[in-house]
Design a protein around this motif. Sequence first.
Motif, PDB file in Angstrom:
ATOM      1  N   UNK A  54     -16.231  73.295  85.165  1.00  0.00           N
ATOM      2  CA  UNK A  54     -15.202  74.218  84.699  1.00  0.00           C
ATOM      3  C   UNK A  54     -14.223  73.540  83.743  1.00  0.00           C
ATOM      4  N   UNK A  55     -13.691  72.374  84.155  1.00  0.00           N
ATOM      5  CA  UNK A  55     -12.674  71.718  83.344  1.00  0.00           C
ATOM      6  C   UNK A  55     -13.261  71.191  82.040  1.00  0.00           C
ATOM      7  N   UNK A  56     -14.503  70.711  82.069  1.00  0.00           N
ATOM      8  CA  UNK A  56     -15.150  70.269  80.826  1.00  0.00           C
ATOM      9  C   UNK A  56     -15.312  71.437  79.870  1.00  0.00           C
ATOM     10  N   UNK A  57     -15.692  72.571  80.411  1.00  0.00           N
ATOM     11  CA  UNK A  57     -15.863  73.765  79.584  1.00  0.00           C
ATOM     12  C   UNK A  57     -14.537  74.172  78.951  1.00  0.00           C
ATOM     13  N   UNK A  58     -13.481  74.209  79.746  1.00  0.00           N
ATOM     14  CA  UNK A  58     -12.164  74.612  79.235  1.00  0.00           C
ATOM     15  C   UNK A  58     -11.691  73.632  78.167  1.00  0.00           C
ATOM     16  N   UNK A  59     -11.847  72.340  78.423  1.00  0.00           N
ATOM     17  CA  UNK A  59     -11.433  71.342  77.425  1.00  0.00           C
ATOM     18  C   UNK A  59     -12.209  71.511  76.124  1.00  0.00           C
ATOM     19  N   UNK A  60     -13.513  71.761  76.227  1.00  0.00           N
ATOM     20  CA  UNK A  60     -14.325  71.984  75.031  1.00  0.00           C
ATOM     21  C   UNK A  60     -13.856  73.211  74.269  1.00  0.00           C
ATOM     22  N   UNK A  61     -13.549  74.278  74.991  1.00  0.00           N
ATOM     23  CA  UNK A  61     -13.106  75.514  74.351  1.00  0.00           C
ATOM     24  C   UNK A  61     -11.746  75.338  73.695  1.00  0.00           C
ATOM     25  N   UNK A  62     -10.838  74.631  74.372  1.00  0.00           N
ATOM     26  CA  UNK A  62      -9.515  74.394  73.792  1.00  0.00           C
ATOM     27  C   UNK A  62      -9.634  73.555  72.532  1.00  0.00           C
ATOM     28  N   UNK A  63     -10.526  72.593  72.528  1.00  0.00           N
ATOM     29  CA  UNK A  63     -10.744  71.778  71.342  1.00  0.00           C
ATOM     30  C   UNK A  63     -11.258  72.608  70.188  1.00  0.00           C
ATOM     31  N   UNK A  64     -12.153  73.545  70.465  1.00  0.00           N
ATOM     32  CA  UNK A  64     -12.678  74.420  69.415  1.00  0.00           C
ATOM     33  C   UNK A  64     -11.592  75.353  68.909  1.00  0.00           C
ATOM     34  N   UNK A  65     -10.718  75.840  69.790  1.00  0.00           N
ATOM     35  CA  UNK A  65      -9.662  76.745  69.363  1.00  0.00           C
ATOM     36  C   UNK A  65      -8.635  76.021  68.502  1.00  0.00           C
ATOM     37  N   UNK A  66      -8.357  74.761  68.859  1.00  0.00           N
ATOM     38  CA  UNK A  66      -7.398  73.973  68.076  1.00  0.00           C
ATOM     39  C   UNK A  66      -7.927  73.730  66.662  1.00  0.00           C
ATOM     40  N   UNK A  67      -9.234  73.594  66.526  1.00  0.00           N
ATOM     41  CA  UNK A  67      -9.836  73.352  65.204  1.00  0.00           C
ATOM     42  C   UNK A  67      -9.835  74.613  64.341  1.00  0.00           C
ATOM     43  N   UNK A  68      -9.745  75.779  64.966  1.00  0.00           N
ATOM     44  CA  UNK A  68      -9.755  77.041  64.221  1.00  0.00           C
ATOM     45  C   UNK A  68      -8.430  77.289  63.502  1.00  0.00           C
ATOM     46  N   UNK A  69      -7.366  76.688  63.960  1.00  0.00           N
ATOM     47  CA  UNK A  69      -6.039  76.968  63.376  1.00  0.00           C
ATOM     48  C   UNK A  69      -5.814  76.328  62.073  1.00  0.00           C
TER      49      UNK A  69
END
Length: 69
Positions: A54-69
């Motif tokens: 779960x936490x690996x998934x969330x960290x990966x998703x947050x990293x992808x969202x940060x790159x979108x900005x």
Amino acid sequence: MDNVCEYILDKVDLKIKKSVGTIPQHYQEDVEQDIKEKICTSADKIKFEDVPGFFSFVEDQLGEWDNDE
């Protein structure tokens, strides 16, 4: 992988029986067996080793969202 198949069938058995109950009685057993066979065949194709925690998934998703900005 038999454990995975058994686990899935245990979880969906009631739903299968309920759904099969809506077709003519002389087909019910055959259809139920076909559904279970397809579930087990599909379960064998799933790779469970590559599933992130779960936490690996969330960290990966947050990293992808940060790159979108």
